[in-house]
Scaffold this motif. Sequence first.
Motif: not given
Length: 425
Positions: A303-309
């Motif tokens: 989820l952190a990667e998704l939001l940051s992307a």
Amino acid sequence: MTSTPRSVIIVGGSLAGLMHGVYFKRHGSDVVILEQDPSELRSSHQAGIAFGPAVEEFLRKYDHTGVQSRSPPIATRLAYRKRKDIKRLSIVRHETSWGLLYRVLRANFDGLASDAVPNPPPVRDGDGRAQYLAGRRVTGLEHNRGDQVVSVRFVDQDGKEGSLTADLVIGADGGNSTVRTLLQAPTIRGYSGYVAWRGTVPEKDVSPETARYFADFSTLTLLGDTYFVCYPIPPDTPTFSPGTRLINWVWYWNLAESSSEMADILMDTAGRVHGTTVPAGLVRPEAWKRQLARTVSRVTAPLAELLSATPPSAVFVTKVNDALCEASPVFCDGKVLLVGDAFAHFRPHLTMATEQAAWHCLGLEKVRQGEMEMDQWAKEARVYAKRMHLASNLVGVFGVGRWWELLKTVCQYVVFMVRLNLRKG
């Protein structure tokens, strides 16, 4: 309405209006949709929606495009803080994008060709005429008792006034319905106490591990005071294979309506403060960066990667409101109806808006076929709306940790269901 009206005006050209437009056209009515958005092909913001049984039945009966419009079934998974998979729920859903379903319905209604439906189905024998008039803002509604028609006044993009008459007028113009206001229908409206940040990321723009994590699930990530929902959707075209889809996410965040922070996030890149939604492309990068920094360290790695992307240009933010009409959806001696969000606008947690619209439409089909009286349709619509309104509120306040409101809403829901069952008994 045991007979098919010769002419129908539908105010609102989103999914609810299009469903009813397709239905009445297929049964021989001449239908005009008045949509205030000036775009001939409306922007989708790449928003995700869920399919329910009513939407499935409606498309099985009335979609002649042959286009796949929803995903295969996906399961539901719970995550908590940094724990990626704490429970699997026995909830299976079909997902799609607003833009794809809109294009499928437009192809069926007025034959609009698009990237999703390049070859719309031909007009069939018995179909009525269909017009989709963009850039028409409705300003008035008139029905004198005893008249056989209703008059609708509107203003076009150039400020030119016009009017149309029809045997039946349907208000399908959303949670801030002009038709509902013109009818002076008593309505409970309110702000939920939280906003929804939303965005999409192409699967190809995240790591293979993150893409696989979100590929086959609707994932709910709980943090106690805020929560996220993520699931794969097609873009505005019928593309459902892994690697070609978007990962759609929604983030519910507590925020006082009168706070300076609310004014800050509703201010767009040009300095204009919006009333409800800052559309994609207008969210200020610094506002999104500040929001992201608050929580990204608390969630799972995917989820952190998704939001940051998610780039600021793909983010939009909306105040979560609801509205519930306390009157019958039938007005003016049955000549004016409220359907979809114009009758009951739910918080989005159960994703029931499109389902309610299809349910209304299929109910009107039963009325036309003599299987149900209009009074019974109206009564059932009110019960459905109240039940979904309370259930949606219950899920929302639980997800954002508003425990006192949760207790109050549970009590309201229990009392409502007990009274309903007593009346049935």
